[in-house]
Design an enzyme around this catalytic site. Sequence first.
Site, short mmCIF file in Angstrom:
data_model
loop_
_atom_site.label_atom_id
_atom_site.label_comp_id
_atom_site.label_asym_id
_atom_site.label_seq_id
_atom_site.Cartn_x
_atom_site.Cartn_y
_atom_site.Cartn_z
N THR A 17 0.84 -1.21 0.00
CA THR A 17 0.00 0.00 0.00
C THR A 17 0.87 1.25 0.00
OG1 THR A 17 -1.56 -1.25 1.38
CG2 THR A 17 -1.94 1.12 1.17
N ARG A 21 7.85 -2.79 2.90
CA ARG A 21 8.05 -2.91 4.35
C ARG A 21 8.40 -4.35 4.70
NH1 ARG A 21 3.21 1.03 6.74
NH2 ARG A 21 3.56 2.63 5.15
N SER A 115 6.35 3.71 8.69
CA SER A 115 5.18 4.46 9.13
C SER A 115 4.60 3.99 10.46
CB SER A 115 4.14 4.41 8.02
OG SER A 115 3.09 5.27 8.30
N HIS A 116 3.37 3.50 10.43
CA HIS A 116 2.70 3.14 11.69
C HIS A 116 3.11 1.75 12.20
CE1 HIS A 116 0.32 1.12 8.62
NE2 HIS A 116 -0.10 0.32 9.57
N ASP A 283 1.76 9.55 13.63
CA ASP A 283 2.35 8.21 13.58
C ASP A 283 3.85 8.28 13.33
OD1 ASP A 283 2.19 9.08 10.97
OD2 ASP A 283 1.91 7.07 10.17
N ASP A 285 5.88 8.24 10.78
CA ASP A 285 6.45 9.13 9.78
C ASP A 285 5.71 10.45 9.65
OD1 ASP A 285 4.24 7.84 8.72
OD2 ASP A 285 5.00 7.91 6.67
N ASP A 287 2.55 11.31 8.94
CA ASP A 287 1.50 11.64 7.97
C ASP A 287 0.09 11.41 8.50
OD1 ASP A 287 1.78 8.91 7.89
OD2 ASP A 287 2.11 8.75 5.72
N ARG A 288 -0.03 10.74 9.63
CA ARG A 288 -1.39 10.51 10.17
C ARG A 288 -1.75 11.50 11.25
NH1 ARG A 288 -2.81 4.13 10.37
NH2 ARG A 288 -1.86 3.60 8.38
N THR A 350 -7.57 2.27 -1.37
CA THR A 350 -6.78 2.59 -0.19
C THR A 350 -5.33 2.90 -0.57
OG1 THR A 350 -8.16 1.24 1.23
CG2 THR A 350 -5.90 1.59 1.95
N GLU A 369 -8.39 9.49 4.35
CA GLU A 369 -8.66 8.06 4.53
C GLU A 369 -9.14 7.81 5.95
OE1 GLU A 369 -6.01 5.26 2.20
OE2 GLU A 369 -4.56 6.65 3.04
N GLU A 370 -9.87 6.73 6.11
CA GLU A 370 -10.39 6.37 7.43
C GLU A 370 -9.29 6.01 8.42
OE1 GLU A 370 -9.78 3.09 8.36
OE2 GLU A 370 -8.88 2.81 6.37
N SER A 371 -8.08 5.74 7.90
CA SER A 371 -6.98 5.30 8.74
C SER A 371 -6.21 6.49 9.34
CB SER A 371 -6.02 4.46 7.89
OG SER A 371 -5.65 5.18 6.73
N LYS A 382 -0.39 12.59 2.90
CA LYS A 382 -1.22 12.99 4.02
C LYS A 382 -0.31 13.66 5.05
CE LYS A 382 -1.39 8.27 5.94
NZ LYS A 382 -0.98 7.23 4.95
C1 VG1 Z 1 -2.93 1.29 5.80
C2 VG1 Z 1 -4.18 2.15 5.76
C3 VG1 Z 1 -4.17 3.04 4.54
C4 VG1 Z 1 -2.89 3.88 4.54
C5 VG1 Z 1 -1.68 2.97 4.64
C6 VG1 Z 1 -0.39 3.74 4.78
O1 VG1 Z 1 -2.89 0.45 4.68
O2 VG1 Z 1 -5.34 1.34 5.75
O3 VG1 Z 1 -5.32 3.84 4.54
O4 VG1 Z 1 -2.80 4.63 3.37
O5 VG1 Z 1 -1.80 2.13 5.79
O6 VG1 Z 1 -0.43 4.55 5.89
P1 VG1 Z 1 -3.29 -1.10 4.76
O7 VG1 Z 1 -3.00 -1.65 3.42
O8 VG1 Z 1 -2.49 -1.69 5.87
O9 VG1 Z 1 -4.75 -1.12 5.09
V1 VG1 Z 1 0.99 4.91 6.72
O10 VG1 Z 1 0.66 6.06 7.80
O11 VG1 Z 1 1.49 3.39 7.13
O12 VG1 Z 1 2.03 5.53 5.47
CO CO Z 2 2.38 7.04 8.23
#
Ligand code: VG1
Ligand code: CO
Length: 549
Positions: A17, A21, A115-116, A283, A285, A287-288, A350, A369-371, A382
């Site tokens: 996505t 990683r 990221s997260h 989070d 990095d 962006d959230r 997504t 996004e909902e996340s 983001k």
């Molecule tokens: C998740 C979220 C998605 C977001 C992605 C990267 O992806 O659902 O909305 O864009 O993380 O966010 P997934 O495929 O695990 O559902 V971040 O802050 O990790 O760059």
């Molecule tokens: Co992130």
Amino acid sequence: MKLSLPTTPIAGMKPGTSGLRKKVAEFAAGPYLANFVQSVFDAVRPAEGFAGQTLVLGGDGRHFNREAIQTVIRMAAANGFARLLVGQHGILSTPAASCVIRAHGAFGGLILSASHNPGGPDGDFGIKFNAANGGPAPERITDAIYACTQDVHTLHSTDTADVDLDRLGVTPVEDCAVEVIDPVADYLALMRKLFDFDALRALFAGGFRLAFDAMHAVTGPYAQVIFERELGAPAGTVRNGTPRPDFGGQHPDPNLVHAKALHELMMGRDPTEAAPDLGAASDGDGDRNLIIGRGLFVSPSDSLALLAANAHLAPAYRQGLAGVARSMPTSAAVDRVAAQLGIPCYETPTGWKFFGNLLDAGRITLCGEESAGTGSDHVREKDGVWAVLLWLSILAARGQSVAQIVHEHWAQYGRNYYTRHDYEEIEADRAQALMRGLGERLPPLLGHTLAGRRVSLVDDFAYTDPVDGSVSRHQGLRLGFGDGSRIVFRLSGTGTAGATLRVYIERYEADPTRLLLDPQQALADLIALVAELAQIREQTGRLAPDVIT
Ligand code: VG1
Ligand code: CO
């Protein structure tokens, strides 16, 4: 001296996505990182090479960040880049990297982050390529990178010494000028242009209290400079503000499980401190954004809708919005705002990479996004700190509490009750089987009545990009009902161990006497239906989700 080193392809380097990683141990082993970086350069190299081009480089400070940056510096120099802009201490938040790429007309950038995902020596590492627009590479490019990883035989590097990442200034590496830059400066300049810093300073001078939890991740330096130094918020406004390679042993995912202390504080359950006016977290990095008012968690989908409805209160958006976009599983709350404003609302798969074309084409100004991701056309990622600044601008202009603003919003538009249930680290085979089973069981349900609602849509979401016509399939199984309720199933594309099943559940409520229910209660019948349809317990042995948002 430049070196050409032989290597052999390594399987499994398909970006998900948001970039590639993997566990730190996997990334740090042998030529793993170098193979991927060389493949990126091979995939994006123009016919004339990288002569005269600038590459931006930085990461979220997690374990292996500094070592990885030294590797990338040597390889970028050997691959012919003229100039590298590297964040001091190896730090650049994802939105700041996007900003730096755009501000300096760079060819693109490499962002080192998972990221997260959890960090530390046993945690995850990640890398992604952003293009000249500052945005994550679209699928066309990530597919090309993946193809190159399967055919990489030569690594271009140098035998030069490490660059001092802690000292600002220029160091030559072969023919490349490597410049260590202040990671906050360009980003701060951009935020000053978008927001009315005087109005925000007045807000804090009036006693407004913000609690910003940087989760020991990358936003600490940005938040300290912007909220405390520039806007005069009291010292201590930014919590956990020093980036640490292991994120202080915590998981830098700003949700109600991992940002529990902030949530408790905002709910008034911290015996040592009264709840501030606004609670926010970001989070790994940066962006959230997690937004919590005093006594009220604002779901990211609602936050997106609220920002769209109120963005005109900040200088950058005074002229209104060209359009908005949300990822498919994000609730339709923002659709209602778009309809009211008479602007288009796009539904994308997504992942932020799907917003890039819409932003570049000027079709949308705001998206999310909902996340817990929200952003605008100011960069192509983001942006957590930006979202907090926009919330602060709205709070300053309206002079109301978060709860008042949210309640008024629901009264005007109705409420999209929404929840996401995550089942983490399921065995990959079982998760695939579960999705296959759903793929077979759902289509025959079309037209039937379930949980008192008529099934009006069953599909596997596919998206045709309205700008370049590219098609992305298999983006999530959707079950839609006549009353606008929805259930969506998809597997995460960011995890590194097993598979994570995400179930997204939504229902619209217009009855003004039923707007203040607990979402889990308001959605109880649909949640029960999920259990029956997906057979999660039977197929995975899981009795309950690991994370409920
Ligand atoms: C998740 C979220 C998605 C977001 C992605 C990267 O992806 O659902 O909305 O864009 O993380 O966010 P997934 O495929 O695990 O559902 V971040 O802050 O990790 O760059
Ligand atoms: Co992130």
